[in-house]
Write an enzyme that holds these catalytic residues in place. Structure first.
Site, PDB file in Angstrom:
ATOM      1  N   CYS A 132       0.767  -1.266   0.110  1.00 20.45           N
ATOM      2  CA  CYS A 132      -0.004   0.000   0.221  1.00 20.45           C
ATOM      3  C   CYS A 132       0.780   1.150  -0.104  1.00 20.45           C
ATOM      4  O   CYS A 132       1.458   1.511   0.984  1.00 20.45           O
ATOM      5  CB  CYS A 132      -0.839  -0.174   1.170  1.00 20.45           C
ATOM      6  SG  CYS A 132      -1.825   1.454   1.302  1.00 20.45           S
ATOM      7  N   CYS A 135       0.277   4.088   3.198  1.00 18.60           N
ATOM      8  CA  CYS A 135       1.075   3.980   4.524  1.00 18.60           C
ATOM      9  C   CYS A 135       2.608   3.910   4.313  1.00 18.60           C
ATOM     10  O   CYS A 135       3.138   4.669   4.907  1.00 18.60           O
ATOM     11  CB  CYS A 135       0.610   2.607   5.185  1.00 18.60           C
ATOM     12  SG  CYS A 135      -0.990   2.869   6.127  1.00 18.60           S
ATOM     13  N   ASP A 289      10.270 -44.442  26.530  1.00 16.32           N
ATOM     14  CA  ASP A 289       9.135 -44.837  27.536  1.00 16.32           C
ATOM     15  C   ASP A 289       9.567 -44.182  28.995  1.00 16.32           C
ATOM     16  O   ASP A 289      10.369 -43.916  29.142  1.00 16.32           O
ATOM     17  CB  ASP A 289       8.819 -46.295  27.583  1.00 16.32           C
ATOM     18  CG  ASP A 289       8.219 -46.848  26.445  1.00 16.32           C
ATOM     19  OD1 ASP A 289       7.687 -46.158  25.525  1.00 16.32           O
ATOM     20  OD2 ASP A 289       8.343 -47.969  26.161  1.00 16.32           O
TER      21      ASP A 289
END
Length: 474
Positions: A132, A135, A289
């Site tokens: 843009c 901005c 585990d």
């Protein structure tokens, strides 16, 4: 004290208008939802919380002045900044049918122009800014700094413009199938939905419902929200686990915690504190585990630290952090702790099933054994086995038959009913099931090979053959 550079005499909005030969008073708003990002790599300053409190009272020009001062202050630490703008959907509406060809618009609906800047070097791909221009033009000219595409620290400012908020609502009546509600979307008028509808709508229908050219906005946009975030930081290393009562990750069943801690938590709590992160994600090269120890050089792991407030650590500081983790518990130990990139973590997961792991298992047999009875295991090389998903993990893993390879085995006789077996296997092999057979779900197994019942009493991981992360000198 560092002397501040005097601010330009004109407001940034007026400078932007003059640079583009626009009449005084032309609104600089781009519409609802406009986002302007100015990002820098460095520590967060006290500027953000003060600005957040005053944000509702600030005019856009005052907000830019605050942003300029913040960037100027942090230039002493980092001179690389980036600017990103995402156009609001309503801007695409206003650019439609205004005489610009489709080739003149970028994917956000903005004209592909390089904004005019007096003394700013804009570093972007192909020297064309597909953002843009409203901005970006203001930010560039006001901040007077270099912009780059990537930076870890991002300041996000959200602007709103209620006057044009409903510009795109007519599309929902003309093309209702393009606007479908979604659980994670606050509005159906997303950028992609708008683009899809504009591609579909006929020109005569568009002109019937929307004035061409559109009327000029009478009010400027207002700053609605500001956020500061850092990009994720990744820390890697290897861990040893010496406890047979410690899970790798929190052990929670039906909402109830079974054990008070885990490997993940013992490591991450110190990293979270040091990096001041919001959250973390833990990953590793496999898992053991709860009752299995991890010895040798340890198991590779990586932790993603989300939105850390501190991102710079020296090698010495990482070494001190590693020592702090190791001093906090006798259940684990960490080595080779270091900062890595997101891309580097892929090395830990590459070809997982082709890698090898070495184990040591203490085995019991129901019938008495002699050294000669277990010697046959030493001669077996590249033994192929088929393992149906073990019963103990069937609740969390799909039912399947997985072929694995036992590369080598070496037995160590202890007494009539016990021996130790050292195995080098393909990664992903279920060692416990290979020993006792899991009611015939693993074939062949140690019990079958020895022609007697066998069970495993202890299991240790002796090595995980993954050459990552790099070994560090002490």
């Amino acid at each position: 004290m560092r002397k501040k550079r005097p601010l330009p005499p004109r407001s940034p909005a007026e400078r932007w208008r003059r640079a583009r030969n626009l009449p005084a008073g032309t609104p600089v708003s781009g519409g609802t939802g406009m986002r302007a990002h100015a990002a820098l790599s460095g520590a967060r300053s006290s500027w953000f919380p003060r600005l957040q409190e005053r944000l509702p009272l600030l005019a856009p020009e005052d907000l830019l002045r605050e942003l300029h001062e913040f960037l100027e202050y942090n230039k002493e630490k980092e001179d690389r900044f980036c600017c990103e703008i995402a156009d609001p959907p309503c801007k695409r509406i206003r650019l439609e049918n205004m005489g610009e060809g489709a080739e003149d618009l970028n994917q956000n609906g903005a004209l592909q122009q390089t904004p005019v800047a007096d003394d700013v070097n804009v570093a972007m791909a192909n020297s064309t800014l597909k953002v843009c221009n409203v901005c970006l033009g203001i930010l560039q000219e006001f901040c007077e700094t270099d912009f780059v595409k990537k930076s870890l620290f991002e300041v996000s400012v959200v602007f709103a413009h209620p006057e044009t908020d409903e510009d795109c609502h007519f599309l929902a009546r003309v093309c209702p199938d393009c606007f479908k509600p979604a659980k994670n979307k606050q509005s159906v008028f997303t950028r992609m939905a708008i683009i899809k509808a504009l591609d579909k709508i006929k020109e005569e229908d568009f002109r019937e419902h929307f004035p061409c050219p559109p009327s000029s906005p009478k009010n400027i946009c207002a700053a609605l929200e500001i956020q500061c975030t850092n990009g994720a930081i990744f820390v890697a290393g290897r861990y040893n686990k010496y406890s047979r009562n410690l899970p790798q990750t929190p052990w929670i069943i039906d909402g109830e915690r079974k054990l008070e801690s885990s490997v993940e938590e013992l490591i991450s709590e110190h990293l979270m504190t040091a990096f001041k992160a919001d959250s973390f994600n833990f990953s590793s090269s496999g898992r053991e585990d709860v009752d299995v120890r991890t010895l040798g050089s340890g198991r590779p792991f990586a932790i993603e630290l989300v939105n850390p407030h501190r991102i710079h650590f020296t090698a010495m500081e990482m070494k001190e952090l590693q020592q702090k983790i190791n001093n906090s518990s006798d259940k684990i130990k960490v080595r080779d702790l270091q900062l890595v990139t997101r891309e580097a973590i892929g090395h830990m997961k590459e070809g997982e099933e082709e890698k090898t792991k070495t184990y040591s298992a203490l085995i019991w047999t129901d019938k008495a054994i002699q050294k000669e009875d277990i010697a046959l295991l030493d001669d077996m090389k590249e033994l192929k086995i088929d393992q149906k998903t073990p019963l103990r993990v069937l609740h969390r893993r799909p039912l399947a038959v997985r072929s694995r390879v036992i590369h080598t085995m070496k037995s160590e006789y202890i007494d009539d009913h016990h021996f130790r077996l050292h195995l080098k296997t393909q990664a992903g092999t279920y060692i416990k099931e290979f020993v006792h057979g899991d009611f015939g779900r693993t074939k062949p197994n140690i019990g079958f090979l020895l022609k007697r019942t066998a069970d495993i009493l202890e299991l240790d991981v002796e090595s995980v053959d993954v050459d990552w992360p790099p070994t560090l000198n002490d």
